[in-house]
Design an enzyme around this catalytic site. Sequence first.
Site, mmCIF file in Angstrom:
data_model
loop_
_atom_site.group_PDB
_atom_site.id
_atom_site.type_symbol
_atom_site.label_atom_id
_atom_site.label_comp_id
_atom_site.label_asym_id
_atom_site.label_seq_id
_atom_site.Cartn_x
_atom_site.Cartn_y
_atom_site.Cartn_z
ATOM 1 N N GLY A 46 -3.076 -8.411 -19.033
ATOM 2 C CA GLY A 46 -4.022 -7.476 -18.421
ATOM 3 C C GLY A 46 -5.216 -7.384 -19.333
ATOM 4 N N GLU A 47 -5.563 -6.198 -19.743
ATOM 5 C CA GLU A 47 -6.699 -5.996 -20.645
ATOM 6 C C GLU A 47 -6.180 -5.234 -21.859
ATOM 7 O OE1 GLU A 47 -9.629 -7.478 -19.926
ATOM 8 O OE2 GLU A 47 -9.959 -6.916 -22.018
ATOM 9 N N SER A 48 -6.160 -5.927 -22.988
ATOM 10 C CA SER A 48 -5.502 -5.336 -24.163
ATOM 11 C C SER A 48 -6.175 -4.046 -24.633
ATOM 12 C CB SER A 48 -5.460 -6.358 -25.297
ATOM 13 O OG SER A 48 -6.758 -6.814 -25.611
ATOM 14 N N CYS A 78 0.325 -12.632 -22.954
ATOM 15 C CA CYS A 78 -1.139 -12.567 -22.933
ATOM 16 C C CYS A 78 -1.660 -11.277 -23.585
ATOM 17 C CB CYS A 78 -1.629 -12.770 -21.500
ATOM 18 S SG CYS A 78 -3.278 -13.447 -21.440
ATOM 19 N N ARG A 107 -9.133 -12.980 -29.122
ATOM 20 C CA ARG A 107 -9.239 -12.645 -27.694
ATOM 21 C C ARG A 107 -10.116 -13.665 -26.991
ATOM 22 N NH1 ARG A 107 -11.578 -7.240 -26.322
ATOM 23 N NH2 ARG A 107 -10.613 -7.540 -24.312
ATOM 24 N N ILE A 136 -4.921 -17.447 -18.492
ATOM 25 C CA ILE A 136 -6.028 -16.695 -17.892
ATOM 26 C C ILE A 136 -6.743 -15.909 -18.990
ATOM 27 C CG2 ILE A 136 -6.671 -14.968 -16.161
ATOM 28 C CD1 ILE A 136 -3.988 -15.608 -14.741
ATOM 29 N N ARG A 137 -7.951 -16.330 -19.309
ATOM 30 C CA ARG A 137 -8.697 -15.705 -20.427
ATOM 31 C C ARG A 137 -7.733 -15.417 -21.583
ATOM 32 N NH1 ARG A 137 -11.316 -11.193 -20.125
ATOM 33 N NH2 ARG A 137 -10.029 -10.210 -18.561
ATOM 34 N N HIS A 172 1.006 -16.967 -18.889
ATOM 35 C CA HIS A 172 1.633 -16.011 -17.956
ATOM 36 C C HIS A 172 2.854 -16.624 -17.258
ATOM 37 C CE1 HIS A 172 -1.410 -12.734 -17.717
ATOM 38 N NE2 HIS A 172 -2.221 -13.689 -18.146
ATOM 39 N N GLU A 174 5.112 -15.163 -15.747
ATOM 40 C CA GLU A 174 5.421 -14.400 -14.524
ATOM 41 C C GLU A 174 4.582 -14.846 -13.337
ATOM 42 O OE1 GLU A 174 3.504 -13.498 -16.888
ATOM 43 O OE2 GLU A 174 1.881 -12.242 -16.136
HETATM 44 N N1 GLN Z 1 -8.518 -11.352 -22.312
HETATM 45 C C1 GLN Z 1 -7.558 -10.297 -22.102
HETATM 46 C C2 GLN Z 1 -7.593 -9.297 -23.256
HETATM 47 O O1 GLN Z 1 -8.243 -9.510 -24.201
HETATM 48 C C3 GLN Z 1 -6.160 -10.853 -21.941
HETATM 49 C C4 GLN Z 1 -6.097 -11.691 -20.702
HETATM 50 C C5 GLN Z 1 -4.817 -11.621 -19.978
HETATM 51 O O2 GLN Z 1 -3.903 -10.824 -20.301
HETATM 52 N N2 GLN Z 1 -4.705 -12.418 -18.936
HETATM 53 O O3 GLN Z 1 -6.968 -8.292 -23.183
#
Ligand code: GLN
Length: 192
Positions: A46-48, A78, A107, A136-137, A172, A174
Amino acid sequence: MKVGVLALQGAFREHREVLDALGCEAIEVRLPEQLASVDALFLPGGESTTIGKLLDSSGLRLPLRARIADGLPTFATCAGLIVLASEVLDGRPDQEPLALLDVSVRRNGYGRQVASFEAPLQVEGLAGAPFPGVFIRAPLIERAGPGVDVLAGHDGAPVLIRQGRIWAASFHPELSGDLRLHQRFLQQEVAA
Ligand code: GLN
């Protein structure tokens, strides 16, 4: 065996679906008392930075750190990996990781051009076809300490690691439609 999925933000439903498909009793964890009841935990992507803030507002930060430090089997994916790292590069200045995993992660370290990609991964001890890695990113693991085992790598960097009872993936599992990594983690760290 009751398996928790940290459900503050991000791809927690997808982890739940994998656990349901494996026939596990799975619960979403948003409160300290829910955390106290689980035998293993998944930390989703998600977004850390957002997950970090919600750890504070939910009162989960300290109990989460304590339970994982105490040996709770934990699989972080992630952003979850970033949350556990000892050092976050290119993080926000106020981003304070839990420092339970001896790695330095950058990141979005795979850069803009390859922000998201898929790659077949050879995972140590996983029989059959390569594991489909969905990135993903993704965070780039730039340093892994001596206590960290590398279970899979990609392009010269670790992407699946284990330290004690903590497993962490920069991709990921999942979202891949492949249940083998969730299954193997649970068999190895919880069922035994
Ligand atoms: N770029 C996101 C972060 O810095 C992590 C990306 C992800 O969990 N798919 O939190």
